[in-house]
Every structure is written in structure tokens, then in C-alpha cells.
Design a protein around this motif. Structure first.
Motif, PDB file in Angstrom:
ATOM      1  N   GLU A   1     -15.254 -24.305 -25.254  1.00  0.00           N
ATOM      2  CA  GLU A   1     -14.639 -24.312 -26.592  1.00  0.00           C
ATOM      3  C   GLU A   1     -13.676 -23.134 -26.746  1.00  0.00           C
ATOM      4  OE1 GLU A   1     -14.721 -26.434 -29.213  1.00  0.00           O
ATOM      5  OE2 GLU A   1     -15.842 -27.823 -27.948  1.00  0.00           O
TER       6      GLU A   1
ATOM      7  N   VAL B   1     -10.434 -23.920 -24.925  1.00  0.00           N
ATOM      8  CA  VAL B   1      -9.604 -24.845 -25.705  1.00  0.00           C
ATOM      9  C   VAL B   1      -8.951 -24.108 -26.881  1.00  0.00           C
ATOM     10  CG1 VAL B   1      -9.691 -26.869 -27.223  1.00  0.00           C
ATOM     11  CG2 VAL B   1     -10.801 -26.930 -24.999  1.00  0.00           C
ATOM     12  N   ALA B   2      -9.684 -23.215 -27.519  1.00  0.00           N
ATOM     13  CA  ALA B   2      -9.109 -22.442 -28.627  1.00  0.00           C
ATOM     14  C   ALA B   2      -7.960 -21.561 -28.133  1.00  0.00           C
ATOM     15  CB  ALA B   2     -10.182 -21.593 -29.304  1.00  0.00           C
TER      16      ALA B   2
ATOM     17  N   ASN C   1      -7.468 -30.710 -25.918  1.00  0.00           N
ATOM     18  CA  ASN C   1      -8.821 -31.163 -26.223  1.00  0.00           C
ATOM     19  C   ASN C   1      -9.502 -31.682 -24.970  1.00  0.00           C
ATOM     20  OD1 ASN C   1      -7.681 -33.646 -25.751  1.00  0.00           O
ATOM     21  ND2 ASN C   1      -7.879 -34.399 -27.825  1.00  0.00           N
ATOM     22  N   TYR C   2     -10.788 -31.942 -25.099  1.00  0.00           N
ATOM     23  CA  TYR C   2     -11.549 -32.545 -24.010  1.00  0.00           C
ATOM     24  C   TYR C   2     -12.648 -33.408 -24.613  1.00  0.00           C
ATOM     25  CZ  TYR C   2     -15.139 -29.020 -24.843  1.00  0.00           C
ATOM     26  OH  TYR C   2     -16.102 -28.244 -25.417  1.00  0.00           O
ATOM     27  N   HIS C   3     -13.171 -34.306 -23.792  1.00  0.00           N
ATOM     28  CA  HIS C   3     -14.314 -35.108 -24.199  1.00  0.00           C
ATOM     29  C   HIS C   3     -15.111 -35.488 -22.951  1.00  0.00           C
ATOM     30  CE1 HIS C   3     -10.989 -37.918 -23.519  1.00  0.00           C
ATOM     31  NE2 HIS C   3     -11.891 -38.798 -23.162  1.00  0.00           N
TER      32      HIS C   3
ATOM     33  N   GLU D   1     -25.540 -24.394 -23.178  1.00  0.00           N
ATOM     34  CA  GLU D   1     -24.840 -24.203 -24.447  1.00  0.00           C
ATOM     35  C   GLU D   1     -23.827 -23.063 -24.351  1.00  0.00           C
ATOM     36  OE1 GLU D   1     -28.112 -25.741 -27.696  1.00  0.00           O
ATOM     37  OE2 GLU D   1     -28.387 -23.757 -26.814  1.00  0.00           O
TER      38      GLU D   1
ATOM     39  N   GLU E   1     -20.834 -24.505 -22.649  1.00  0.00           N
ATOM     40  CA  GLU E   1     -20.109 -25.319 -23.625  1.00  0.00           C
ATOM     41  C   GLU E   1     -19.314 -24.430 -24.584  1.00  0.00           C
ATOM     42  OE1 GLU E   1     -23.151 -27.741 -25.371  1.00  0.00           O
ATOM     43  OE2 GLU E   1     -23.415 -28.925 -23.545  1.00  0.00           O
ATOM     44  N   ALA E   2     -19.886 -23.297 -24.992  1.00  0.00           N
ATOM     45  CA  ALA E   2     -19.171 -22.366 -25.864  1.00  0.00           C
ATOM     46  C   ALA E   2     -17.962 -21.765 -25.148  1.00  0.00           C
ATOM     47  CB  ALA E   2     -20.117 -21.258 -26.338  1.00  0.00           C
TER      48      ALA E   2
END
Length: 184
Positions: A67, A70-71, A110-112, A60, A63-64
Motif C-alpha cells: 500500500e 502504491v501511495a 493500483n493493484y488487485h 499484513e 500488504e501495508a
């Protein structure tokens, strides 16, 4: 077992199943002890969800970090990107980020399909983040005839001083070939 610490849905699923079984038993027997069991099951589910939210796993945290990257990209903030998310010795990645943000203005990043693998057996702890990503951009020099970039990324990270930092990355084009560093 980390599935119970990274996602609330297993707790919710188990709670619903237990509630349904106890409710069916109560409907047929009307025994008041089953109502106490239902209350206990609900409390167990709520405690599980609260524990899941309070415990932050390394996955996690990676993952943060993604994020945050991306920000920073969406804000076109090269300094934050370099200082907070990319290791000082990650020369290729730092060079790519500096070149790209100097050349283009990102309108949307973005990503996915993010898949994170944490390796606790290394020192320092490492992780690999694999995902499909893209940016919509405007070329500051007006030389690119398009404003979209899509690729598959494999990003290597290390846990340093309590932060996950990118140490390297590889970009693959839509046909699976590795991107050259000087192309965009």
C-alpha cells in the motif's frame, strides 16, 4: 491459525453461529443461563475481533508495504519509493523505478488479486507478493501512444531492520511472457 489474526470475519462468523444456536435453545427452553451464554459468546466475539485488530502479522505488514508503494507511486515520489520501500542493493528494481518515474507522470496506480507468501525459514525472513497491477500515466516526452500499463507482478521482499523492502521484481505481460527491462 493465522486466519484468526488476519481477518475479523472468522470471529464474527463463529459469534453469529453461537448466538443463533443459543438463541434457538433459549426460545425453546426459556432458561436464563442461556442468556448468560449469549452474553459470553458476544464478549468472546468482540475480544476476538479486538485481538485480530491489535495483532499485526508479517503478511499484513507486507500488504501495508505494498500500500505504501502504491501511495508513493500515486504521489510520483521517487525518493520515498527508493528510500522507504526498495532495498539499496535491488539494482534492477531501483533502475526500473527511476527510469519509469523520470519518464512518466503517474495519474493512478493500483493493484488487485494480491497474494502474499511469507517464508520464515530464510534469514532474513523473505516474502513474495504476487498481484495484477497497472498504472494510468502521461508520458512526459509524448512518445507513448497510450497511457495505460497493465502487467502481472511477482515481487520479492526481505525483512530488514523491521521494514519490508523490495529486493527484486518480475513483470509478465498479459500473455504470460516475461517483460524485458528496457520496455514499458
Amino acid at each position: 491459525m493465522t486466519v484468526f489474526l488476519e481477518n475479523p470475519w472468522p470471529w464474527i462468523f463463529l459469534g453469529i453461529v453461537a448466538e443463533a444456536v443459543l438463541a434457538a435453545m433459549w426460545m425453546t427452553t426459556r432458561q436464563s443461563q442461556l442468556l448468560w451464554g449469549m452474553a459470553g459468546s458476544l464478549a468472546f466475539m468482540v475480544v476476538g475481533v479486538v485481538v485480530e485488530r491489535l495483532v499485526v502479522t508479517e503478511q499484513e505488514r507486507v500488504e501495508a508495504a505494498m500500500e505504501g508503494i502504491v501511495a508513493a507511486l500515486n504521489a510520483n515520489d521517487l525518493e520515498r519509493l527508493l528510500n522507504d520501500y526498495i532495498a539499496p542493493d535491488a539494482g534492477v528494481t531501483r533502475g526500473r523505478a527511476s527510469w519509469a518515474l523520470g519518464r512518466i507522470h503517474i495519474q493512478r496506480a493500483n493493484y488487485h488479486n494480491l497474494q502474499v507468501t511469507v517464508n520464515r525459514l530464510t534469514s532474513p525472513i523473505t516474502a513474495t507478493a504476487e498481484f495484477d497491477g497497472g498504472v494510468d500515466f502521461r508520458d512526459r516526452q509524448g512518445e507513448f501512444p497510450y497511457g495505460h500499463y497493465r502487467a502481472h507482478f511477482v515481487v520479492e521482499l526481505e525483512l530488514r531492520d523491521g521494514r519490508w523492502l523490495v529486493t527484486d521484481h518480475v513483470e509478465y505481460d498479459v500473455f504470460g511472457g516475461q517483460r524485458q527491462e528496457d520496455r514499458f
